[in-house]
Structure formats: structure tokens, C-alpha cells
Design an enzyme around this catalytic site. Structure first.
Site, PDB file in Angstrom:
ATOM      1  N   ARG A  17      -7.253  12.515   0.929  1.00  0.00           N
ATOM      2  CA  ARG A  17      -6.184  12.953   1.847  1.00  0.00           C
ATOM      3  C   ARG A  17      -4.800  12.472   1.413  1.00  0.00           C
ATOM      4  NH1 ARG A  17      -7.639   9.469   7.203  1.00  0.00           N
ATOM      5  NH2 ARG A  17      -9.648  10.460   6.877  1.00  0.00           N
ATOM      6  N   HIS A  18      -4.749  11.414   0.595  1.00  0.00           N
ATOM      7  CA  HIS A  18      -3.427  11.003   0.068  1.00  0.00           C
ATOM      8  C   HIS A  18      -3.482  10.832  -1.452  1.00  0.00           C
ATOM      9  CE1 HIS A  18      -5.363   7.219   1.114  1.00  0.00           C
ATOM     10  NE2 HIS A  18      -5.048   7.303   2.386  1.00  0.00           N
TER      11      HIS A  18
ATOM     12  N   HIS B 243      -5.703   3.668  -1.987  1.00  0.00           N
ATOM     13  CA  HIS B 243      -7.066   3.926  -1.513  1.00  0.00           C
ATOM     14  C   HIS B 243      -7.445   5.337  -1.952  1.00  0.00           C
ATOM     15  CE1 HIS B 243      -9.899   3.932   2.287  1.00  0.00           C
ATOM     16  NE2 HIS B 243     -10.535   4.250   1.177  1.00  0.00           N
TER      17      HIS B 243
ATOM     18  N   ASP C 209      -0.184   4.497  -0.223  1.00  0.00           N
ATOM     19  CA  ASP C 209      -0.884   5.739   0.159  1.00  0.00           C
ATOM     20  C   ASP C 209       0.036   6.692   0.935  1.00  0.00           C
ATOM     21  OD1 ASP C 209      -3.196   4.693  -0.886  1.00  0.00           O
ATOM     22  OD2 ASP C 209      -4.032   4.107   1.053  1.00  0.00           O
ATOM     23  N   HIS C 210       0.895   6.093   1.764  1.00  0.00           N
ATOM     24  CA  HIS C 210       1.735   6.914   2.656  1.00  0.00           C
ATOM     25  C   HIS C 210       2.769   7.738   1.900  1.00  0.00           C
ATOM     26  CE1 HIS C 210      -0.290   4.704   5.741  1.00  0.00           C
ATOM     27  NE2 HIS C 210       0.021   3.607   5.097  1.00  0.00           N
TER      28      HIS C 210
ATOM     29  N   GLU D  51     -10.940  -9.781   2.186  1.00  0.00           N
ATOM     30  CA  GLU D  51      -9.707  -9.411   2.877  1.00  0.00           C
ATOM     31  C   GLU D  51     -10.072  -9.300   4.349  1.00  0.00           C
ATOM     32  OE1 GLU D  51      -7.142  -6.420   1.198  1.00  0.00           O
ATOM     33  OE2 GLU D  51      -6.406  -5.841   3.180  1.00  0.00           O
TER      34      GLU D  51
ATOM     35  N   HIS E  98      -4.005  -5.008   7.322  1.00  0.00           N
ATOM     36  CA  HIS E  98      -4.145  -3.977   8.348  1.00  0.00           C
ATOM     37  C   HIS E  98      -3.274  -4.234   9.567  1.00  0.00           C
ATOM     38  CE1 HIS E  98      -5.681  -0.494  10.365  1.00  0.00           C
ATOM     39  NE2 HIS E  98      -6.174  -0.150   9.202  1.00  0.00           N
ATOM     40  N   GLY E  99      -2.408  -3.268   9.822  1.00  0.00           N
ATOM     41  CA  GLY E  99      -1.575  -3.297  11.022  1.00  0.00           C
ATOM     42  C   GLY E  99      -0.447  -4.310  10.996  1.00  0.00           C
TER      43      GLY E  99
ATOM     44  N   GLY F 260       0.952  -1.745   4.396  1.00  0.00           N
ATOM     45  CA  GLY F 260       1.292  -0.358   4.094  1.00  0.00           C
ATOM     46  C   GLY F 260       2.146   0.320   5.127  1.00  0.00           C
ATOM     47  N   HIS F 261       1.522   0.756   6.207  1.00  0.00           N
ATOM     48  CA  HIS F 261       2.154   1.696   7.117  1.00  0.00           C
ATOM     49  C   HIS F 261       3.504   1.219   7.668  1.00  0.00           C
ATOM     50  CE1 HIS F 261       2.631   4.108  10.824  1.00  0.00           C
ATOM     51  NE2 HIS F 261       2.208   5.059  10.023  1.00  0.00           N
TER      52      HIS F 261
ATOM     53  N   GLU G 283      -8.623   0.427  -3.420  1.00  0.00           N
ATOM     54  CA  GLU G 283      -9.591   0.386  -2.324  1.00  0.00           C
ATOM     55  C   GLU G 283     -10.579   1.526  -2.501  1.00  0.00           C
ATOM     56  OE1 GLU G 283      -7.521   0.657   1.347  1.00  0.00           O
ATOM     57  OE2 GLU G 283      -6.450  -1.203   1.042  1.00  0.00           O
TER      58      GLU G 283
ATOM     59  N   ARG H 127      -9.584   7.884  -1.264  1.00  0.00           N
ATOM     60  CA  ARG H 127     -10.539   8.246  -0.210  1.00  0.00           C
ATOM     61  C   ARG H 127     -11.425   9.393  -0.663  1.00  0.00           C
ATOM     62  NH1 ARG H 127      -8.879   5.996   5.129  1.00  0.00           N
ATOM     63  NH2 ARG H 127     -10.730   7.012   5.881  1.00  0.00           N
TER      64      ARG H 127
ATOM     65  N   THR I 112      -7.326   5.766   9.957  1.00  0.00           N
ATOM     66  CA  THR I 112      -7.183   4.691   8.973  1.00  0.00           C
ATOM     67  C   THR I 112      -8.459   3.849   9.034  1.00  0.00           C
ATOM     68  OG1 THR I 112      -5.801   2.827   8.269  1.00  0.00           O
ATOM     69  CG2 THR I 112      -5.942   3.220  10.638  1.00  0.00           C
ATOM     70  N   THR I 113      -8.589   2.873   8.127  1.00  0.00           N
ATOM     71  CA  THR I 113      -9.815   2.055   8.086  1.00  0.00           C
ATOM     72  C   THR I 113      -9.965   1.292   9.403  1.00  0.00           C
ATOM     73  OG1 THR I 113      -9.227   1.762   5.774  1.00  0.00           O
ATOM     74  CG2 THR I 113     -11.107   0.503   6.573  1.00  0.00           C
TER      75      THR I 113
ATOM     76  N   ASN J 139       0.854  -1.193   0.000  1.00  0.00           N
ATOM     77  CA  ASN J 139       0.000   0.000   0.000  1.00  0.00           C
ATOM     78  C   ASN J 139       0.892   1.246   0.000  1.00  0.00           C
ATOM     79  OD1 ASN J 139      -1.451   2.264   1.015  1.00  0.00           O
ATOM     80  ND2 ASN J 139      -3.089   0.899   1.648  1.00  0.00           N
TER      81      ASN J 139
ATOM     82  N   ARG K  59       3.908  18.645   1.689  1.00  0.00           N
ATOM     83  CA  ARG K  59       4.557  19.808   1.099  1.00  0.00           C
ATOM     84  C   ARG K  59       3.708  20.466   0.006  1.00  0.00           C
ATOM     85  NH1 ARG K  59      10.082  21.512   1.544  1.00  0.00           N
ATOM     86  NH2 ARG K  59      10.210  21.528   3.792  1.00  0.00           N
TER      87      ARG K  59
HETATM   88  N1  PXP Z   1      -5.909  -3.443   3.607  1.00  0.00           N
HETATM   89  C1  PXP Z   1      -6.910  -2.541   3.672  1.00  0.00           C
HETATM   90  C2  PXP Z   1      -8.237  -2.926   3.117  1.00  0.00           C
HETATM   91  C3  PXP Z   1      -6.703  -1.257   4.241  1.00  0.00           C
HETATM   92  O1  PXP Z   1      -7.722  -0.383   4.309  1.00  0.00           O
HETATM   93  C4  PXP Z   1      -5.422  -0.929   4.721  1.00  0.00           C
HETATM   94  C5  PXP Z   1      -5.177   0.428   5.313  1.00  0.00           C
HETATM   95  O2  PXP Z   1      -5.300   1.390   4.345  1.00  0.00           O
HETATM   96  C6  PXP Z   1      -4.406  -1.889   4.598  1.00  0.00           C
HETATM   97  C7  PXP Z   1      -4.680  -3.140   4.065  1.00  0.00           C
HETATM   98  C8  PXP Z   1      -3.003  -1.603   5.043  1.00  0.00           C
HETATM   99  O3  PXP Z   1      -2.949  -1.399   6.411  1.00  0.00           O
HETATM  100  P1  PXP Z   1      -1.605  -0.904   7.090  1.00  0.00           P
HETATM  101  O4  PXP Z   1      -1.284   0.429   6.488  1.00  0.00           O
HETATM  102  O5  PXP Z   1      -1.931  -0.841   8.529  1.00  0.00           O
HETATM  103  O6  PXP Z   1      -0.544  -1.918   6.746  1.00  0.00           O
END
Ligand code: PXP
Length: 239
Positions: free
Chosen positions: A49-50, A43, A9-10, A151, A192-193, A214-215, A70, A45, A100-101, A7, A18
């Protein structure tokens, strides 16, 4: 070998801080693919935001790159997604105030709406997935409304593991849902996470075929570089 979706997005969040052009998520998408990721996730959104419309459009037009977009059920976002044709979509709940979601979809409440959205994407041969909490009712509804994949939201499990609390019960929930999903013909993903440790724990569940991360992955890249971190995740997913 389980698949890794990254992911990005970050990267767009950092660029937007910036309000200029760097770091560029389009360059990041190409880099991530070269580094060995199997797909990228973005994603779009409602508040942009990103990732913005232009990023999403450009990323979806990169050759030989599998893009998982997403989206919420917002009609404007659905319309854009149908137009830019990602390879995959994952429908997620969206709440303007969340960082976040926060959880999976409420499928009981939104069954018909989501069923209709799935059918629009299926007509365009776009793989469909639903982001759900690990509960069996939602797995069954996902099949009933003809999603290709689910998922599983692993946020709760990841938090328990990270805070060194007992996580077996939650892991069993994920296991059970994965098993049932596979049996009824759904492809199973997790996200996620996730960090190295939580991903490793989940690799023991044979039915999970794809991880979307992602994060942590982007954060860890600040210290070790995207290439190295993606390679580390791929190594974990090989086992
Ligand atoms: N999968 C889905 C459906 C998500 O919404 C997210 C967060 O945007 C992720 C995976 C990735 O989560 P994380 O950034 O915590 O790794």
C-alpha cells in the site's frame, strides 16, 4: 544519545495517492539521513500500500544509509528481504484490514516460525528485531529465539498520554520490559504513535536505545519541514 529512526512509508503513501513519482521515497531517505536521522524505516507490506519492491530495493542500495526493513512472516516478503539485504529487519504482525500495525507479535503462537526467520537473517549478518507488546513473556521468548533486539509497541502508552488519561501503569510495563530485556542481552527500541511529548516521556527509560517514528514526524513536517522536525526530535533524544 538515543538513536532516531524515521519511518518514511507515509511519503510513499502520498506519492501513491497520485500514482505518479512525487514525492519520491528514495529522495526522502537521502534527505532524512542528511537531516540527522540515524536510520530510516520502511515497511514492505503484503498489499504494497505504500513502499513497493522497487522502492525497497533502491533504498537498501543507498550508500551509508542504515535501513530498517519491517516485514511480516509472509514467505514471499521474507524472500525479498533476504535478497535486498537491509541493515536491519524488524518482524511485525500484519493484518490486511488494519490501518497501521495494531499490536505486537503473537510470539507464543508463532515461536518456531519466527525463530526460523531470525536464523535466516542472522546468517546474512542482518540485525534482527521483534515488534512486541510490553509483556515479560514476549521479552523472554524474544531472547530464547535469538533475536538481537526488541521494539516495544508504544501505541497504547501514546494513546493514554495523548488522551490525558492515567498512563503510569502502562509506562511501568514498558520500563520493566526494557529493564529485563537489557539484563538478558537484548537491545531495546520503541515505536508507534510517538510524538514530541510521548517520546520525551520515554527518554527517561535508559535502556531504550532507538526510537522509530513515522506518522507524527511526517505530519508535523507539513507545517515545519522535515529538517526542523528531525532536529527537534534529535534534541529530545539528547536529554
Ligand atoms: N515501529 C513499527 C514496528 C511500526 O510498525 C510502526 C508503524 O508502521 C512504527 C514504528 C511507526 O509508528 P508511527 O507511524 O505511529 O510513528
Amino acid at each position: 544519545m538515543k538513536r532516531l529512526g524515521v519511518n518514511i512509508d507515509h511519503i510513499a503513501t502520498l506519492r501513491n495517492a497520485r500514482g505518479e513519482f512525487h514525492p519520491d521515497p528514495i529522495t526522502a531517505a537521502k534527505f532524512v539521513r542528511k537531516a540527522g536521522a540515524d536510520s530510516i524505516t520502511i515497511h514492505l507490506r503484503e498489499d504494497r500500500r505504500h513502499i513497493n519492491n522497487n522502492d525497497a530495493k533502491k533504498i537498501c542500495s543507498i550508500n551509508n544509509l542504515l535501513v530498517n526493513l519491517e516485514i511480516s512472516t509472509n514467505p514471499e516478503i521474507v524472500k525479498i528481504a533476504l535478497k535486498i539485504k537491509p541493515n536491519y529487519i524488524c518482524i511485525v504482525p500484519e493484518n490486511r484490514k488494519e490501518i497501521t500495525t495494531e499490536g505486537g507479535l503473537n510470539l507464543k503462537k508463532n515461536k518456531i516460525k519466527i525463530k526460523n526467520i531470525i536464523s535466516l537473517f542472522k546468517k546474512k549478518n542482518i540485525r534482527t528485531s521483534l515488534f512486541i507488546d510490553p509483556n515479560i513473556d514476549d521479552v523472554k521468548i524474544s531472547k530464547e529465539i535469538k533475536s538481537d533486539c526488541i521494539e516495544i509497541h508504544t501505541g497504547r502508552l501514546a494513546n493514554l498520554i495523548k488522551s490525558k488519561k492515567k498512563y503510569q501503569k502502562e509506562l511501568n510495563r514498558v520500563k520493566k520490559c526494557s529493564k529485563i530485556a537489557k539484563e538478558i542481552g537484548l537491545e531495546v527500541h520503541a515505536g508507534h504513535g510517538l510524538d514530541y511529548k510521548t517520546t520525551k516521556v520515554l527518554t527517561k527509560i535508559n535502556q531504550i536505545e532507538e526510537f522509530n517514528i513515522g506518522h507524527y514526524l511526517i505530519g508535523e513536517s507539513i507545517f515545519f519541514g522535515l529538517l526542523k522536525v528531525i532536529k527537534n526530535f534529535k534534541k529530545i533524544l539528547k536529554k
